[in-house]
Scaffold this motif. Structure first.
Motif, PDB file in Angstrom:
ATOM      1  N   PRO A  77      -6.365  -1.418   4.845  1.00 20.16           N
ATOM      2  CA  PRO A  77      -6.000  -1.735   3.455  1.00 20.16           C
ATOM      3  C   PRO A  77      -4.741  -2.595   3.362  1.00 20.16           C
ATOM      4  O   PRO A  77      -4.650  -3.492   2.519  1.00 20.16           O
ATOM      5  CB  PRO A  77      -5.771  -0.347   2.822  1.00 20.16           C
ATOM      6  N   ALA A  78      -3.770  -2.332   4.232  1.00 12.81           N
ATOM      7  CA  ALA A  78      -2.541  -3.133   4.239  1.00 12.81           C
ATOM      8  C   ALA A  78      -2.827  -4.557   4.678  1.00 12.81           C
ATOM      9  O   ALA A  78      -2.214  -5.509   4.181  1.00 12.81           O
ATOM     10  CB  ALA A  78      -1.510  -2.491   5.170  1.00 12.81           C
TER      11      ALA A  78
ATOM     12  N   PRO B 124      -0.267   4.285  -3.156  1.00 12.82           N
ATOM     13  CA  PRO B 124      -1.045   5.159  -2.259  1.00 12.82           C
ATOM     14  C   PRO B 124      -2.488   5.372  -2.705  1.00 12.82           C
ATOM     15  O   PRO B 124      -3.369   5.568  -1.866  1.00 12.82           O
ATOM     16  CB  PRO B 124      -0.256   6.467  -2.274  1.00 12.82           C
TER      17      PRO B 124
ATOM     18  N   TRP C  90      -4.499   3.164  -3.991  1.00 20.35           N
ATOM     19  CA  TRP C  90      -5.283   2.033  -3.500  1.00 20.35           C
ATOM     20  C   TRP C  90      -5.401   2.056  -1.981  1.00 20.35           C
ATOM     21  O   TRP C  90      -6.387   1.580  -1.422  1.00 20.35           O
ATOM     22  CB  TRP C  90      -4.655   0.721  -3.981  1.00 20.35           C
ATOM     23  N   TRP C  91      -4.392   2.595  -1.322  1.00 17.23           N
ATOM     24  CA  TRP C  91      -4.466   2.748   0.135  1.00 17.23           C
ATOM     25  C   TRP C  91      -5.604   3.699   0.505  1.00 17.23           C
ATOM     26  O   TRP C  91      -6.432   3.385   1.373  1.00 17.23           O
ATOM     27  CB  TRP C  91      -3.136   3.266   0.676  1.00 17.23           C
TER      28      TRP C  91
ATOM     29  N   VAL D  38       0.834  -1.214   0.000  1.00 18.49           N
ATOM     30  CA  VAL D  38       0.000   0.000   0.000  1.00 18.49           C
ATOM     31  C   VAL D  38       0.863   1.257   0.000  1.00 18.49           C
ATOM     32  O   VAL D  38       0.447   2.297  -0.513  1.00 18.49           O
ATOM     33  CB  VAL D  38      -0.981   0.021   1.195  1.00 18.49           C
TER      34      VAL D  38
END
Length: 259
Positions: A235-236, A30, A32-33, A26
């Protein structure tokens, strides 16, 4: 790596490694984070409101739950202790259910994020197309069943929490291990469902690689206990779970649990 190694210290360290790999992914993506922050933020607001209410009413809930203590001389101290334990259990349950609720609320977000991770690693598995509605229903159904299993462990641990010494030492460790396992079970659901592996197969795979499952889930559970960290890390966690499934569980999953 041998099966025993995967289940022991080596597996635990490898699980931690997938947490870090998810964070790394992620950090390199960034956009998509930020994409994955949206459902986590919505869920966090709901949980903060619920926990604030529980924190301000824990003593009242304790008084309602312990009518037998009305005539005790040390009633107030006892109910304060019970109130603290109720809040702690609520906090633990919020961490566990946060993942399930956030995955359900953010199903379209996290499905896309998980797919993007797999595409970066070489492409999606064959037969990966699953309807959004079917995926949502699966997520809700599995979350309810998982919550039932969690309560089977949490209630006895809650009772043991009143035992001097043991309740302040052994019980928190056991609670973190149980919580970490079920967090891993929730997070790996997206990628394993993509491979046709249902809830039973998922639990069997994770029990077979228990060290790996705990190494991935326990650090996330501890991180989720810190206010607002769950928003940033979610997200991670989804990205790391996709990597864990693809790199470590995808082959065994297809061989041992094809349906």
């Amino acid at each position: 790596m041998s099966s025993n190694g995967r289940r022991g210290v080596g597996g635990f360290a490898e699980g931690i490694g997938f947490c870090l790999k998810g964070l790394g992914w992620v950090a390199r993506h960034p956009r998509w984070w930020v994409f994955g922050l949206v459902p986590a933020l919505v869920s966090t607001v709901l949980y903060v409101v619920a926990l604030v209410w529980l924190g301000t009413h824990a003593t009242d809930v304790a008084a309602w739950a312990t009518p037998f203590a009305d005539d005790w001389g040390w009633r107030d101290a006892f109910r304060t202790l019970v109130g603290v334990m109720i809040f702690v259990v609520g906090l633990v349950l919020s961490v566990l259910t946060f993942t399930a609720v956030t995955l359900a609320v953010g199903e379209p977000f996290y499905e896309k994020l998980s797919e993007k991770v797999e595409e970066d690693l070489g492409g999606l598995p064959e037969g990966a197309d699953t309807s959004l509605w079917r995926s949502f229903l699966r997520s809700v159904r599995d979350s309810v069943v998982t919550l039932f299993y969690v309560l089977m462990f949490t209630i006895p641990l809650f009772v043991l929490g009143f035992v001097p010494v043991v309740g302040q030492t052994v019980v928190p460790v056991l609670g973190a291990l149980v919580s970490g396992f079920f967090l891993t079970a929730e997070l790996t659901g997206l990628a394993l469902e993509r491979r046709g592996v249902g809830r039973r197969g998922r639990f069997a795979l994770l029990r077979g690689d228990l060290g790996l499952a705990l190494g991935f889930g326990v650090p996330l559970f501890l991180a989720f206990l810190v206010p607002l960290v769950s928003i940033v890390v979610m997200p991670a966690a989804v990205a790391g779970a996709a990597m864990l499934v693809r790199v470590r569980l995808a082959g065994p999953a297809r061989e041992r649990h094809p349906a």
